[in-house]
Design an enzyme around this catalytic site. Sequence first.
Site: not given
Ligand code: NAI
Length: 286
Positions: A182, A172
Amino acid sequence: RGKKAFIAGVADDNGYGWAIAKSLAAAGAEILVGTWVPALNIFETSLRRGKFDESRMLPDGSLMEIARIYPLDAVFDSPEDVPEDVRTNKRYAVSSNWTVQEVAESVKQDYGSIDILVHSLANGPEVSKPLLETSRRGYLAALSASSYSYVSLLKHFIPIMNPGGSAISLTYIASERIIPGYGGGMSSAKAALESDTRVLAFEAGRKHKIRVNTISAGPLRSRAAKAIGFIDTMIEYSVANAPLQKELSADEVGNTAAFLASPLASAITGAVIYVDNGLNAMGVGV
Ligand code: NAI
């Protein structure tokens, strides 16, 4: 031969991990996912009960199949790292082999090798606190779950990745520009992730012919993003100010991941690829 993909960080159908799984499945890859241990039960139950069937639909009308779901906690590398209170926690005690090393071993046993590794996970316990109010513990926890987890996954999966393989993470823009809200060291964690992408691209490229890239994604209303609390504001800001004035869909990030994992991207490694409707290119909001 069909490619095999392991996607870490899928626990519902709202996030980037799910969209990436779908794009890779649509391109013919076999899908394995790693699901955070505390979220495993609800994810498996919802999947079994058909709650995701509508969003499993691929462009050809078939439903995405997830070949296997592995419980995973990416903050632990091997069983010796797991503290007593976690091991005996009831959500953890019902699963086994969920440290990074054990998951890689299980995937090796079940499938032999993989071609694509996706890291779509992050966690910052103090994300809603400004950096100046973040504790050392919270900062290090953000780095452990969101940055070192990628190093660890690559380290343990590289031995079972086929040459020509591809690793992708999600980052991000808060890594390089000020995004108030953030916090908790999450901006620092994304800066580390992007820097590590370059070093890992060198090491994995030279030794194993594996490409390592990260996608800098625009805002998406995922479960993790909703927990941060300012996601609607970020989406509105992007629609108002980006060169492309539309809401970003998770599929647009999924499709970029499928491209990066394909031979079409065979010379791309060590890169931060923006998939954000161009917002990163703006200097001021207009
Ligand atoms: P999401 O909630 O779908 O995905 C995050 C996942 O990480 C969840 O499934 C959670 O269970 C898992 N997680 C957390 N701690 C964990 C651990 N210790 N071991 C294994 N799994 C773990 O949310 P999202 O937003 O799709 O996130 C996916 C990636 O995208 C992240 O790296 C996030 O920072 C990145 N991202 C998200 C943006 C947004 O606006 N949603 C923007 C830019 C990047």
